[in-house]
Structures are given as C-alpha cells and as structure tokens.
Scaffold this motif. Structure first.
Motif, short mmCIF file in Angstrom:
data_model
loop_
_atom_site.label_atom_id
_atom_site.label_comp_id
_atom_site.label_asym_id
_atom_site.label_seq_id
_atom_site.Cartn_x
_atom_site.Cartn_y
_atom_site.Cartn_z
N ASP A 44 0.88 -1.16 0.00
CA ASP A 44 0.00 0.00 0.00
C ASP A 44 0.93 1.22 0.00
OD1 ASP A 44 -1.45 2.17 0.96
OD2 ASP A 44 -2.70 0.96 2.27
N ASP A 121 -0.71 5.97 13.46
CA ASP A 121 -1.89 5.94 12.59
C ASP A 121 -2.98 4.97 13.06
OD1 ASP A 121 -2.79 7.16 9.87
OD2 ASP A 121 -3.42 5.07 9.82
N ARG A 122 -2.59 3.76 13.47
CA ARG A 122 -3.56 2.79 13.98
C ARG A 122 -3.31 2.60 15.47
NH1 ARG A 122 -2.99 -1.78 9.15
NH2 ARG A 122 -4.05 -0.57 7.54
N ASP A 173 -8.34 -3.47 12.25
CA ASP A 173 -7.74 -2.13 12.27
C ASP A 173 -8.68 -1.23 13.07
OD1 ASP A 173 -6.98 0.47 11.77
OD2 ASP A 173 -6.75 0.21 9.61
N ASN A 175 -8.93 1.76 13.35
CA ASN A 175 -9.43 2.94 12.63
C ASN A 175 -10.77 2.69 11.97
OD1 ASN A 175 -7.15 4.31 13.27
ND2 ASN A 175 -6.21 4.21 11.25
N ASP A 273 -7.04 8.52 1.26
CA ASP A 273 -5.57 8.49 1.15
C ASP A 273 -5.04 9.25 -0.07
OD1 ASP A 273 -5.14 7.13 3.49
OD2 ASP A 273 -4.78 5.19 2.57
N LYS A 293 -4.96 12.70 3.49
CA LYS A 293 -4.26 12.79 4.76
C LYS A 293 -2.83 13.13 4.39
CE LYS A 293 -5.50 9.05 7.25
NZ LYS A 293 -6.10 7.73 7.58
C1 BGC Z 1 -5.25 4.03 7.50
C2 BGC Z 1 -5.76 4.49 6.19
C3 BGC Z 1 -5.57 3.42 5.15
C4 BGC Z 1 -6.08 2.08 5.62
C5 BGC Z 1 -5.73 0.98 4.66
C6 BGC Z 1 -5.91 2.75 7.86
O1 BGC Z 1 -5.50 2.33 9.11
O2 BGC Z 1 -5.52 5.02 8.46
O3 BGC Z 1 -5.08 5.65 5.81
O4 BGC Z 1 -6.31 3.77 4.03
O5 BGC Z 1 -5.56 1.78 6.88
O6 BGC Z 1 -4.35 0.79 4.60
#
Ligand code: BGC
Length: 366
Positions: A44, A121-122, A173, A175, A273, A293
């Motif tokens: 990614d 981020d996560r 995840d 998020n 993204d 982001k």
């Molecule tokens: C991130 C995103 C990303 C997604 C897939 C999420 O945890 O915050 O920015 O698109 O994972 O990789």
C-alpha cells in the motif's frame, strides 16, 4: 502501476540502519538511540510514504539510527520484527499495527525493556503498553466521505430517495470503526427518513467490513450486491468506501456490470488516502472523492513526539479524550483531513504532495 510506484518510492528511501557499536558512549546512545519503525505492508503506497517521511523528519532532527521493518500484513511477522528491534536495543518503537489487538505480548516485552511505544496511525488496542498515539482525525475521515455524498446527492435540499451501499475497513484495524462511525452518524438521518436506501440491507460494520483491506474482497462483495439487489434495473447512486484501494475495486465491479456510460453513470464513490491510482481515477471522472491525509504532517508530528521523548521534554499531544484502547485513553496528536474531488485535486500538487513533473501525471495535470 501501483506496484511500480511502490518500488520507486522504496528505492527513494535511502536511509541506512546503523547498529549501536559497543564503543559508543552512553551519552551518544541516549541522544541518538535506535528508533524502530514497524510498518504493516509495502503493498500500500501510503505506508511507504508514511515511513519515508517519518525517517526523513527524524534525520532532519539529527537522528541517525533506524530499523524499519515491514510485516506484509502478517501479524506473526510483525511480532517477530518487533522482538528483533527489542533485541537490537531500540529505545523508541513506532508501530503501525497489522492487527491492533494482537501485539499485547510483544509490547509488554518492549515496555519491560524500557522502550517508549508510539502507535502510528492505527491505535494499539487492549494494552497498557502504548505511550502515545499519532494519527489523523479518524472519525472526521468518515464524516468527510459522508458529507460529500450528502452534498452531491442534494439530500439537504430534500432530494431523494437514492440507493446507497456501504463498505467498511478491516475489523482488525481500530481505525475502521472510527471511519465507519463518522460516516454513519452523517448518513443515518437520511436512512431513517428513507431518503437513502440500502437495498442490500447490509449496514452493520461487521457485515460491510473488508478483511485485510483487500480490494479483491471489496470488488467481489460489490459484484454480489449488484447481482443480488440491482438486477431488477434499479441503480446504485452512491457507494461509501473508506479507502482508495477498495474504491478502485468497487469501481471495477461497477464497470464490469455496465456502469460508466452516459446511460448508466458511475455512482458517487468515496475513498481515502489520495493514492496515485485514485487521483488518476478522479481526473478520469471515475472515482468521485477521496480524503487526503497529508502524511508529511503526521510524520512530522511523530518525529516531534520522538524528539520530545528523547530530550525529556513535554510530548506534544492535542487529544486526551478520544482514543480509548480498552485499557487506557492514549494521549494523542491528531491531525486534520481534507476532502478532495475533481474541483480541488490540484491542491495536492500545489502543496507539493505530488509533483506535476512526475511521469505518472504527464499531460494530465497542468
Ligand atoms: C489508515 C488508512 C488506510 C487504511 C488501509 C488505515 O488504518 O488510516 O489511511 O487507508 O488503513 O491501509
């Protein structure tokens, strides 16, 4: 193309890992310690940019010792990579988890070894052993996607009813639930009033989630939805999608089913993204929206956190309420997001996030 870009970006990341030598003074080790970066996957493009910017900003602050490891979405690899970082003597760990709930054991080992742990981020879930979190405002990512759908469909002007289908991220995840909740809170009143109709009736995050953020899975779920609920000639007007990789899969499914013509235009398809493939798709009039982001902002916030930790200064955080990982509320630095579509994608170039001169944009961006 995504792969080529990923390889090119990886090649750009020219940092070297310097092992701590026995002759180094303790003072040097304290002021320039080994910093471990545990990243989820190379596949990614976004993660490659996250890591390369973070390392760049740390270098700018004078740090020289890094160990970046990539788990390729395999939890066991991430665990053993973090174990190696502990053995190598890392003092700071920056972790973007494959599965935020699966690292409790190794994080405990890291903490016992005196390491400071930053969730990148996560969020790292169900563990005491996370010190800080640096992220974008995950709830607002979902709000931005849903607001876009509401605006474009004219729901506030009373238009409708429209058909919508919903996609979520990977359940492992943390998020994903914030993205979905943000979107759901905006869309729910219109679902309740019947102005938005989910013909598949697939609404719970557990049902609409996309395991492993896998585009092929999103594509086949869209295929199934179109076959099962839209074969009667009805059309889908909007698809809530939380990540660009999945948006591209959903669009392929729609196009394979005949969407994308004057008679049957593609629905609104959101994303996240501002990945290259999706910005190209927006320029081509296929994907409708993405959430940008600016990774540089998050990477800088992370580098500043690391710097403050190493120097014993107050660590910059701006949210001490939102991010409850089930055991504690993790002090967080949260960054703002921007909704992007055909009308403002040029901002990505004006801000230097992408460069017009790069061959991928040739002839497309003036
Ligand atoms: C991130 C995103 C990303 C997604 C897939 C999420 O945890 O915050 O920015 O698109 O994972 O990789």
């Amino acid at each position: 193309m995504k792969k080529i870009l990923a390889v090119a970006l990886a090649a750009l990341m020219t940092w070297t890992f310097t092992a701590c030598s026995g002759s180094e003074t303790t003072k040097a080790a304290n002021t320039d310690p080994l910093i471990g970066l545990s990243m989820p996957t190379h596949s990614d493009e976004s993660w490659i940019r996250h890591a390369s910017f973070t390392i760049q900003y740390l270098k700018d602050l004078g740090y020289t010792k890094f160990d970046d490891q990539w788990a390729e979405d395999v939890v066991e690899s991430q665990v053993s990579q973090i174990e190696n970082m502990i053995t190598k003597g890392a003092k700071i760990l920056i972790v973007a988890a494959v599965n935020g709930e699966a690292l409790g054991g190794v994080l405990k080992k890291a903490k016992d070894a005196g390491i400071t742990i930053i969730a990148y981020d996560r969020l790292l879930m169900k563990t005491e052993n996370v010190d800080y979190y640096v992220t974008f405002d995950n709830y607002k990512v979902g709000v931005a996607e849903a607001d876009y759908i509401v605006d474009k469909l004219g729901l506030k002007d009373g238009k409708g009813p429209f058909n919508i289908e919903l996609f979520g991220g990977s359940l492992d995840d943390s998020n994903s639930k914030y993205f979905y909740q943000g979107a759901f809170d905006v869309l729910k009143p219109y679902m309740d009033s019947g102005k938005l109709v989910v013909k598949s009736k697939q609404i719970n995050l557990e049902t609409v989630a996309t395991p492993g953020w896998d585009a092929a899975k999103a594509q086949s779920r869209m295929d199934n939805i179109l076959t099962a609920f839209y074969a009667d000639g009805s059309r889908v007007d909007a698809v809530l999608v939380p990540y660009d990789g999945l948006s591209i899969g959903v669009i392929s499914s729609l196009k394979n089913t005949g969407y994308g013509s004057a008679k049957l235009p593609l629905p609104i398809v959101t994303g996240q993204d501002a990945e290259v493939a999706s910005v190209l798709s927006i320029i081509a009039g296929e994907q409708t929206q993405t959430v940008w982001k600016d990774f540089r902002v998050q990477a800088k916030a992370c580098a500043d956190m690391v710097d403050a930790i190493i120097k014993g200064k107050e660590v910059p955080v701006n949210d001490t309420k939102t991010y409850d990982n089930g055991v504690k509320i993790v002090p967080t630095y949260s960054n703002a997001v921007t909704s992007i579509d055909i009308t403002n994608y040029i901002d990505l170039f004006n801000a230097g996030f992408y460069k017009k001169e790069d061959s991928v944009w040739k002839g497309l961006v003036q």
